[in-house]
Design a protein around this motif. Structure first.
Motif, PDB file in Angstrom:
ATOM      1  N   GLU A   1     -18.018   1.662 -56.920  1.00 42.62           N
ATOM      2  CA  GLU A   1     -17.494   0.359 -56.524  1.00 42.62           C
ATOM      3  C   GLU A   1     -16.690   0.548 -55.250  1.00 42.62           C
ATOM      4  O   GLU A   1     -16.459   1.679 -54.805  1.00 42.62           O
ATOM      5  CB  GLU A   1     -16.626  -0.226 -57.636  1.00 42.62           C
ATOM      6  CG  GLU A   1     -15.457   0.657 -57.995  1.00 42.62           C
ATOM      7  CD  GLU A   1     -14.701   0.162 -59.228  1.00 42.62           C
ATOM      8  OE1 GLU A   1     -13.561   0.605 -59.395  1.00 42.62           O
ATOM      9  OE2 GLU A   1     -15.238  -0.644 -60.007  1.00 42.62           O
ATOM     10  N   LYS A   2     -16.265  -0.549 -54.669  1.00 43.91           N
ATOM     11  CA  LYS A   2     -15.479  -0.500 -53.431  1.00 43.91           C
ATOM     12  C   LYS A   2     -14.305   0.458 -53.598  1.00 43.91           C
ATOM     13  O   LYS A   2     -13.625   0.448 -54.607  1.00 43.91           O
ATOM     14  CB  LYS A   2     -14.985  -1.895 -53.055  1.00 43.91           C
ATOM     15  CG  LYS A   2     -14.245  -1.935 -51.718  1.00 43.91           C
ATOM     16  CD  LYS A   2     -13.966  -3.363 -51.299  1.00 43.91           C
ATOM     17  CE  LYS A   2     -13.133  -3.456 -50.055  1.00 43.91           C
ATOM     18  NZ  LYS A   2     -13.698  -2.865 -48.879  1.00 43.91           N
ATOM     19  N   ASN A   3     -14.111   1.303 -52.584  1.00 43.96           N
ATOM     20  CA  ASN A   3     -13.024   2.279 -52.500  1.00 43.96           C
ATOM     21  C   ASN A   3     -13.201   3.498 -53.390  1.00 43.96           C
ATOM     22  O   ASN A   3     -12.265   4.281 -53.553  1.00 43.96           O
ATOM     23  CB  ASN A   3     -11.664   1.639 -52.735  1.00 43.96           C
ATOM     24  CG  ASN A   3     -11.332   0.619 -51.670  1.00 43.96           C
ATOM     25  OD1 ASN A   3     -11.770   0.738 -50.529  1.00 43.96           O
ATOM     26  ND2 ASN A   3     -10.574  -0.394 -52.033  1.00 43.96           N
ATOM     27  N   ALA A   4     -14.382   3.704 -53.958  1.00 42.00           N
ATOM     28  CA  ALA A   4     -14.668   4.941 -54.685  1.00 42.00           C
ATOM     29  C   ALA A   4     -15.219   5.968 -53.688  1.00 42.00           C
ATOM     30  O   ALA A   4     -15.912   5.608 -52.735  1.00 42.00           O
ATOM     31  CB  ALA A   4     -15.693   4.690 -55.784  1.00 42.00           C
ATOM     32  N   VAL A   5     -14.888   7.227 -53.934  1.00 40.17           N
ATOM     33  CA  VAL A   5     -15.510   8.301 -53.161  1.00 40.17           C
ATOM     34  C   VAL A   5     -16.750   8.720 -53.935  1.00 40.17           C
ATOM     35  O   VAL A   5     -16.683   9.028 -55.124  1.00 40.17           O
ATOM     36  CB  VAL A   5     -14.551   9.494 -52.966  1.00 40.17           C
ATOM     37  CG1 VAL A   5     -15.292  10.677 -52.346  1.00 40.17           C
ATOM     38  CG2 VAL A   5     -13.376   9.087 -52.083  1.00 40.17           C
ATOM     39  N   VAL A   6     -17.881   8.701 -53.250  1.00 40.81           N
ATOM     40  CA  VAL A   6     -19.168   8.967 -53.879  1.00 40.81           C
ATOM     41  C   VAL A   6     -19.794  10.193 -53.228  1.00 40.81           C
ATOM     42  O   VAL A   6     -19.763  10.343 -52.007  1.00 40.81           O
ATOM     43  CB  VAL A   6     -20.101   7.752 -53.717  1.00 40.81           C
ATOM     44  CG1 VAL A   6     -21.438   8.005 -54.402  1.00 40.81           C
ATOM     45  CG2 VAL A   6     -19.448   6.488 -54.257  1.00 40.81           C
ATOM     46  N   ALA A   7     -20.370  11.061 -54.068  1.00 43.95           N
ATOM     47  CA  ALA A   7     -21.118  12.218 -53.576  1.00 43.95           C
ATOM     48  C   ALA A   7     -22.565  12.057 -54.026  1.00 43.95           C
ATOM     49  O   ALA A   7     -22.833  11.828 -55.215  1.00 43.95           O
ATOM     50  CB  ALA A   7     -20.526  13.514 -54.125  1.00 43.95           C
TER      51      ALA A   7
ATOM     52  N   GLU B   1     -11.984   8.249 -57.674  1.00 45.77           N
ATOM     53  CA  GLU B   1     -11.107   7.334 -56.956  1.00 45.77           C
ATOM     54  C   GLU B   1     -10.719   7.965 -55.620  1.00 45.77           C
ATOM     55  O   GLU B   1     -10.511   9.166 -55.530  1.00 45.77           O
ATOM     56  CB  GLU B   1      -9.848   7.040 -57.777  1.00 45.77           C
ATOM     57  CG  GLU B   1     -10.123   6.183 -58.983  1.00 45.77           C
ATOM     58  CD  GLU B   1      -8.846   5.797 -59.717  1.00 45.77           C
ATOM     59  OE1 GLU B   1      -7.783   5.708 -59.069  1.00 45.77           O
ATOM     60  OE2 GLU B   1      -8.937   5.591 -60.935  1.00 45.77           O
ATOM     61  N   ALA B   2     -10.603   7.147 -54.608  1.00 43.29           N
ATOM     62  CA  ALA B   2     -10.179   7.619 -53.293  1.00 43.29           C
ATOM     63  C   ALA B   2      -8.663   7.789 -53.272  1.00 43.29           C
ATOM     64  O   ALA B   2      -7.939   7.066 -53.956  1.00 43.29           O
ATOM     65  CB  ALA B   2     -10.592   6.629 -52.210  1.00 43.29           C
ATOM     66  N   SER B   3      -8.205   8.739 -52.470  1.00 48.68           N
ATOM     67  CA  SER B   3      -6.766   8.915 -52.289  1.00 48.68           C
ATOM     68  C   SER B   3      -6.246   7.820 -51.362  1.00 48.68           C
ATOM     69  O   SER B   3      -7.010   7.164 -50.650  1.00 48.68           O
ATOM     70  CB  SER B   3      -6.477  10.286 -51.664  1.00 48.68           C
ATOM     71  OG  SER B   3      -6.931  10.313 -50.317  1.00 48.68           O
ATOM     72  N   ALA B   4      -4.935   7.647 -51.339  1.00 49.73           N
ATOM     73  CA  ALA B   4      -4.326   6.654 -50.444  1.00 49.73           C
ATOM     74  C   ALA B   4      -4.661   6.972 -48.992  1.00 49.73           C
ATOM     75  O   ALA B   4      -4.946   6.064 -48.199  1.00 49.73           O
ATOM     76  CB  ALA B   4      -2.815   6.621 -50.651  1.00 49.73           C
ATOM     77  N   GLU B   5      -4.659   8.257 -48.633  1.00 49.33           N
ATOM     78  CA  GLU B   5      -4.966   8.655 -47.257  1.00 49.33           C
ATOM     79  C   GLU B   5      -6.420   8.329 -46.900  1.00 49.33           C
ATOM     80  O   GLU B   5      -6.705   7.836 -45.808  1.00 49.33           O
ATOM     81  CB  GLU B   5      -4.697  10.151 -47.067  1.00 49.33           C
ATOM     82  CG  GLU B   5      -4.906  10.612 -45.647  1.00 49.33           C
ATOM     83  CD  GLU B   5      -4.600  12.090 -45.458  1.00 49.33           C
ATOM     84  OE1 GLU B   5      -4.202  12.453 -44.344  1.00 49.33           O
ATOM     85  OE2 GLU B   5      -4.780  12.880 -46.417  1.00 49.33           O
ATOM     86  N   GLU B   6      -7.343   8.575 -47.830  1.00 44.95           N
ATOM     87  CA  GLU B   6      -8.749   8.253 -47.587  1.00 44.95           C
ATOM     88  C   GLU B   6      -8.928   6.749 -47.398  1.00 44.95           C
ATOM     89  O   GLU B   6      -9.663   6.318 -46.500  1.00 44.95           O
ATOM     90  CB  GLU B   6      -9.620   8.760 -48.746  1.00 44.95           C
ATOM     91  CG  GLU B   6      -9.730  10.270 -48.770  1.00 44.95           C
ATOM     92  CD  GLU B   6     -10.354  10.806 -50.040  1.00 44.95           C
ATOM     93  OE1 GLU B   6     -11.037  11.842 -49.949  1.00 44.95           O
ATOM     94  OE2 GLU B   6     -10.152  10.207 -51.132  1.00 44.95           O
ATOM     95  N   LEU B   7      -8.255   5.961 -48.208  1.00 46.87           N
ATOM     96  CA  LEU B   7      -8.342   4.504 -48.072  1.00 46.87           C
ATOM     97  C   LEU B   7      -7.765   4.052 -46.738  1.00 46.87           C
ATOM     98  O   LEU B   7      -8.340   3.197 -46.064  1.00 46.87           O
ATOM     99  CB  LEU B   7      -7.612   3.812 -49.223  1.00 46.87           C
ATOM    100  CG  LEU B   7      -8.253   3.968 -50.601  1.00 46.87           C
ATOM    101  CD1 LEU B   7      -7.356   3.378 -51.669  1.00 46.87           C
ATOM    102  CD2 LEU B   7      -9.635   3.351 -50.632  1.00 46.87           C
ATOM    103  N   GLU B   8      -6.664   4.645 -46.337  1.00 47.40           N
ATOM    104  CA  GLU B   8      -6.030   4.264 -45.072  1.00 47.40           C
ATOM    105  C   GLU B   8      -6.920   4.601 -43.878  1.00 47.40           C
ATOM    106  O   GLU B   8      -7.043   3.823 -42.936  1.00 47.40           O
ATOM    107  CB  GLU B   8      -4.689   4.997 -44.934  1.00 47.40           C
ATOM    108  CG  GLU B   8      -3.945   4.653 -43.658  1.00 47.40           C
ATOM    109  CD  GLU B   8      -2.626   5.414 -43.537  1.00 47.40           C
ATOM    110  OE1 GLU B   8      -2.224   5.670 -42.387  1.00 47.40           O
ATOM    111  OE2 GLU B   8      -2.023   5.768 -44.568  1.00 47.40           O
ATOM    112  N   HIS B   9      -7.580   5.749 -43.939  1.00 48.61           N
ATOM    113  CA  HIS B   9      -8.413   6.197 -42.819  1.00 48.61           C
ATOM    114  C   HIS B   9      -9.854   5.718 -42.903  1.00 48.61           C
ATOM    115  O   HIS B   9     -10.585   5.809 -41.917  1.00 48.61           O
ATOM    116  CB  HIS B   9      -8.371   7.713 -42.704  1.00 48.61           C
ATOM    117  CG  HIS B   9      -7.017   8.233 -42.308  1.00 48.61           C
ATOM    118  ND1 HIS B   9      -6.713   9.567 -42.344  1.00 48.61           N
ATOM    119  CD2 HIS B   9      -5.910   7.592 -41.869  1.00 48.61           C
ATOM    120  CE1 HIS B   9      -5.455   9.721 -41.942  1.00 48.61           C
ATOM    121  NE2 HIS B   9      -4.952   8.538 -41.660  1.00 48.61           N
ATOM    122  N   GLY B  10     -10.294   5.274 -44.077  1.00 43.91           N
ATOM    123  CA  GLY B  10     -11.636   4.728 -44.215  1.00 43.91           C
ATOM    124  C   GLY B  10     -12.745   5.747 -44.367  1.00 43.91           C
ATOM    125  O   GLY B  10     -13.915   5.425 -44.196  1.00 43.91           O
TER     126      GLY B  10
END
Length: 163
Positions: free
Chosen positions: A4-10, A141-150
């Protein structure tokens, strides 16, 4: 966890054209990682992965309008060979960065005729239907830093493939 939106996917993937030729693939043991919903991969693939979970396989055919768009003949132009200063032998297939009014753009040499060079700014996969075979290897789940940087920050992927 579902994609879903904002998930880190491999994902491990193989990309083929309509004739079945492999155009790209993730290196074995090195899945592509991306931040879902951040525009880091083509829209059609991102939509096809929405709601999937780790371990799922996805086979999807993506039309040009959901990938790199249709080819646009207006993105081809003839330029003088002198613009390729420092390049001894300009040949079809070579790629260069060009400065345009819209910023830096990658162009491919389509043809060379005498002192004229035809360059094409279409993405190399524009106009093609893309066939992906994907295995979702991880979702987190993405980290706050990953979300901030996209984008993903763990260094396992350069994020360049399948964009």
């Amino acid at each position: 966890m579902q994609i879903e939106k904002n998930a880190v996917v491999a994902i491990d993937y193989t990309l083929r054209d309509t004739e079945g030729e492999v155009l790209d693939a993730s290196p074995e043991g090195q899945p592509l990682q991306y931040l879902h919903g951040a525009g880091n991969i083509i829209p059609g693939l991102e939509n096809a992965l929405e709601g999937k979970t780790a371990g799922e396989d996805v086979d999807v055919s993506i039309p040009p309008e959901e990938a790199y768009g249709e080819r646009d003949d207006r993105l081809q132009q003839d330029v003088p060979k002198s613009m390729f200063e420092g390049v001894d032998n300009v040949e079809a297939g070579m790629r260069f960065q060009a400065q345009t009014q819209s910023g830096t753009q990658v162009v491919t040499v389509a043809a060379v005729s005498g002192d004229n060079v035809t360059v094409d700014a279409n993405h190399p996969l524009a106009g093609q239907t893309l066939n992906f075979k994907v295995k979702v290897s991880d979702v987190r789940e993405a980290s706050a830093e990953e979300l901030e940087h996209g984008h993903v920050h763990d260094g396992d992927s350069d994020g360049e493939a399948a964009e």
